[in-house]
Scaffold this motif. Structure first.
Motif, PDB file in Angstrom:
ATOM      1  N   VAL A  92      49.101  33.214  52.857  1.00 20.47           N
ATOM      2  CA  VAL A  92      49.326  32.126  51.888  1.00 20.47           C
ATOM      3  C   VAL A  92      48.024  31.806  51.167  1.00 20.47           C
ATOM      4  CG1 VAL A  92      50.013  29.719  51.633  1.00 20.47           C
ATOM      5  CG2 VAL A  92      51.237  31.196  53.236  1.00 20.47           C
ATOM      6  N   ILE A  93      46.937  31.717  51.913  1.00 20.86           N
ATOM      7  CA  ILE A  93      45.624  31.453  51.308  1.00 20.86           C
ATOM      8  C   ILE A  93      45.247  32.585  50.356  1.00 20.86           C
ATOM      9  CG2 ILE A  93      43.160  31.232  51.805  1.00 20.86           C
ATOM     10  CD1 ILE A  93      44.008  29.815  54.430  1.00 20.86           C
ATOM     11  N   ALA A  94      45.474  33.831  50.784  1.00 18.92           N
ATOM     12  CA  ALA A  94      45.156  34.985  49.939  1.00 18.92           C
ATOM     13  C   ALA A  94      45.977  34.964  48.654  1.00 18.92           C
ATOM     14  CB  ALA A  94      45.390  36.278  50.703  1.00 18.92           C
ATOM     15  N   LEU A  95      47.240  34.612  48.755  1.00 14.31           N
ATOM     16  CA  LEU A  95      48.089  34.551  47.570  1.00 14.31           C
ATOM     17  C   LEU A  95      47.589  33.494  46.584  1.00 14.31           C
ATOM     18  CD1 LEU A  95      50.689  35.406  46.073  1.00 14.31           C
ATOM     19  CD2 LEU A  95      51.859  33.593  47.315  1.00 14.31           C
ATOM     20  N   LEU A  96      47.291  32.314  47.088  1.00 13.30           N
ATOM     21  CA  LEU A  96      46.794  31.246  46.209  1.00 13.30           C
ATOM     22  C   LEU A  96      45.468  31.623  45.553  1.00 13.30           C
ATOM     23  CD1 LEU A  96      47.651  28.069  48.308  1.00 13.30           C
ATOM     24  CD2 LEU A  96      48.696  28.795  46.170  1.00 13.30           C
ATOM     25  N   MET A  97      44.534  32.127  46.357  1.00 17.53           N
ATOM     26  CA  MET A  97      43.239  32.507  45.807  1.00 17.53           C
ATOM     27  C   MET A  97      43.389  33.666  44.816  1.00 17.53           C
ATOM     28  SD  MET A  97      41.002  30.434  46.922  1.00 17.53           S
ATOM     29  CE  MET A  97      39.419  31.213  46.716  1.00 17.53           C
ATOM     30  N   GLY A  98      44.299  34.592  45.100  1.00 20.32           N
ATOM     31  CA  GLY A  98      44.522  35.712  44.200  1.00 20.32           C
ATOM     32  C   GLY A  98      45.090  35.279  42.864  1.00 20.32           C
ATOM     33  N   VAL A  99      46.051  34.379  42.898  1.00 15.47           N
ATOM     34  CA  VAL A  99      46.648  33.890  41.643  1.00 15.47           C
ATOM     35  C   VAL A  99      45.609  33.117  40.835  1.00 15.47           C
ATOM     36  CG1 VAL A  99      48.342  32.281  40.680  1.00 15.47           C
ATOM     37  CG2 VAL A  99      49.011  33.866  42.492  1.00 15.47           C
ATOM     38  N   TYR A 100      44.881  32.206  41.489  1.00 11.13           N
ATOM     39  CA  TYR A 100      43.843  31.455  40.777  1.00 11.13           C
ATOM     40  C   TYR A 100      42.756  32.389  40.257  1.00 11.13           C
ATOM     41  CZ  TYR A 100      45.848  27.215  42.858  1.00 11.13           C
ATOM     42  OH  TYR A 100      46.683  26.207  43.243  1.00 11.13           O
ATOM     43  N   GLY A 101      42.356  33.356  41.076  1.00  8.33           N
ATOM     44  CA  GLY A 101      41.332  34.306  40.661  1.00  8.33           C
ATOM     45  C   GLY A 101      41.774  35.137  39.472  1.00  8.33           C
ATOM     46  N   LEU A 102      43.035  35.545  39.456  1.00  7.04           N
ATOM     47  CA  LEU A 102      43.553  36.326  38.339  1.00  7.04           C
ATOM     48  C   LEU A 102      43.552  35.505  37.053  1.00  7.04           C
ATOM     49  CD1 LEU A 102      44.813  39.036  37.521  1.00  7.04           C
ATOM     50  CD2 LEU A 102      47.036  38.034  38.044  1.00  7.04           C
ATOM     51  N   VAL A 103      43.983  34.267  37.136  1.00  8.20           N
ATOM     52  CA  VAL A 103      44.010  33.399  35.949  1.00  8.20           C
ATOM     53  C   VAL A 103      42.597  33.166  35.432  1.00  8.20           C
ATOM     54  CG1 VAL A 103      44.501  31.045  35.161  1.00  8.20           C
ATOM     55  CG2 VAL A 103      46.183  32.279  36.529  1.00  8.20           C
ATOM     56  N   ILE A 104      41.663  32.866  36.321  1.00  8.62           N
ATOM     57  CA  ILE A 104      40.288  32.590  35.889  1.00  8.62           C
ATOM     58  C   ILE A 104      39.631  33.862  35.345  1.00  8.62           C
ATOM     59  CG2 ILE A 104      37.995  31.913  36.709  1.00  8.62           C
ATOM     60  CD1 ILE A 104      39.369  29.913  38.525  1.00  8.62           C
ATOM     61  N   THR A 105      39.924  35.009  35.933  1.00 13.55           N
ATOM     62  CA  THR A 105      39.382  36.268  35.420  1.00 13.55           C
ATOM     63  C   THR A 105      39.903  36.550  34.015  1.00 13.55           C
ATOM     64  OG1 THR A 105      39.212  37.167  37.662  1.00 13.55           O
ATOM     65  CG2 THR A 105      39.163  38.744  35.860  1.00 13.55           C
ATOM     66  N   ILE A 106      41.178  36.342  33.799  1.00 11.01           N
ATOM     67  CA  ILE A 106      41.754  36.541  32.459  1.00 11.01           C
ATOM     68  C   ILE A 106      41.122  35.571  31.462  1.00 11.01           C
ATOM     69  CG2 ILE A 106      43.878  36.299  31.093  1.00 11.01           C
ATOM     70  CD1 ILE A 106      45.356  37.453  33.569  1.00 11.01           C
ATOM     71  N   MET A 107      40.927  34.336  31.893  1.00 12.24           N
ATOM     72  CA  MET A 107      40.266  33.355  31.016  1.00 12.24           C
ATOM     73  C   MET A 107      38.844  33.810  30.687  1.00 12.24           C
ATOM     74  SD  MET A 107      42.330  30.930  30.210  1.00 12.24           S
ATOM     75  CE  MET A 107      41.207  29.696  29.605  1.00 12.24           C
ATOM     76  N   GLY A 108      38.145  34.346  31.686  1.00 11.12           N
ATOM     77  CA  GLY A 108      36.774  34.809  31.456  1.00 11.12           C
ATOM     78  C   GLY A 108      36.702  36.024  30.548  1.00 11.12           C
ATOM     79  N   LEU A 109      37.677  36.906  30.660  1.00  8.75           N
ATOM     80  CA  LEU A 109      37.666  38.121  29.842  1.00  8.75           C
ATOM     81  C   LEU A 109      38.095  37.869  28.404  1.00  8.75           C
ATOM     82  CD1 LEU A 109      39.170  40.754  32.299  1.00  8.75           C
ATOM     83  CD2 LEU A 109      36.852  40.695  31.382  1.00  8.75           C
ATOM     84  N   GLY A 110      39.097  37.036  28.206  1.00  8.69           N
ATOM     85  CA  GLY A 110      39.669  36.936  26.872  1.00  8.69           C
ATOM     86  C   GLY A 110      39.510  35.626  26.145  1.00  8.69           C
TER      87      GLY A 110
END
Length: 85
Positions: A18-36
């Motif tokens: 559950v922790i991995a899923l939450l961190m993964g989703v947040y990390g993906l969103v923040i990475t996309i924000m950082g890239l684009g």
């Protein structure tokens, strides 16, 4: 006595997943924000570092480490509660 030692993996109910899923989703969103979606002005405000990108990548690595930890050291749960006869 052989029945008392029977266990199975916690599977999806392991809190580490559950922790991995939450961190993964947040990390993906923040990475996309950082890239684009991070402007040069925002990068200049943060001493020339794209903080969204690096924080997102860090969160994705953290999530991946939790998944690896879950796979290598699964939590074992007894199949039947002990004490009930």
């Amino acid at each position: 006595m052989a029945d008392e030692s029977r266990t199975h993996r916690a599977g999806v109910f392991d809190v580490r997943l559950v922790i991995a899923l939450l961190m993964g989703v947040y990390g993906l969103v923040i990475t996309i924000m950082g890239l684009g979606f991070t402007t040069d002005e925002e990068i200049a405000q943060s001493a020339g570092v794209n903080i969204n990108l690096w924080a997102g990548v860090g969160m994705l690595v953290f999530a991946a480490l939790f998944v690896v930890w879950t796979r290598l050291r699964p939590i074992r749960v007894p199949e039947e509660p002990q004490g009930e006869e």
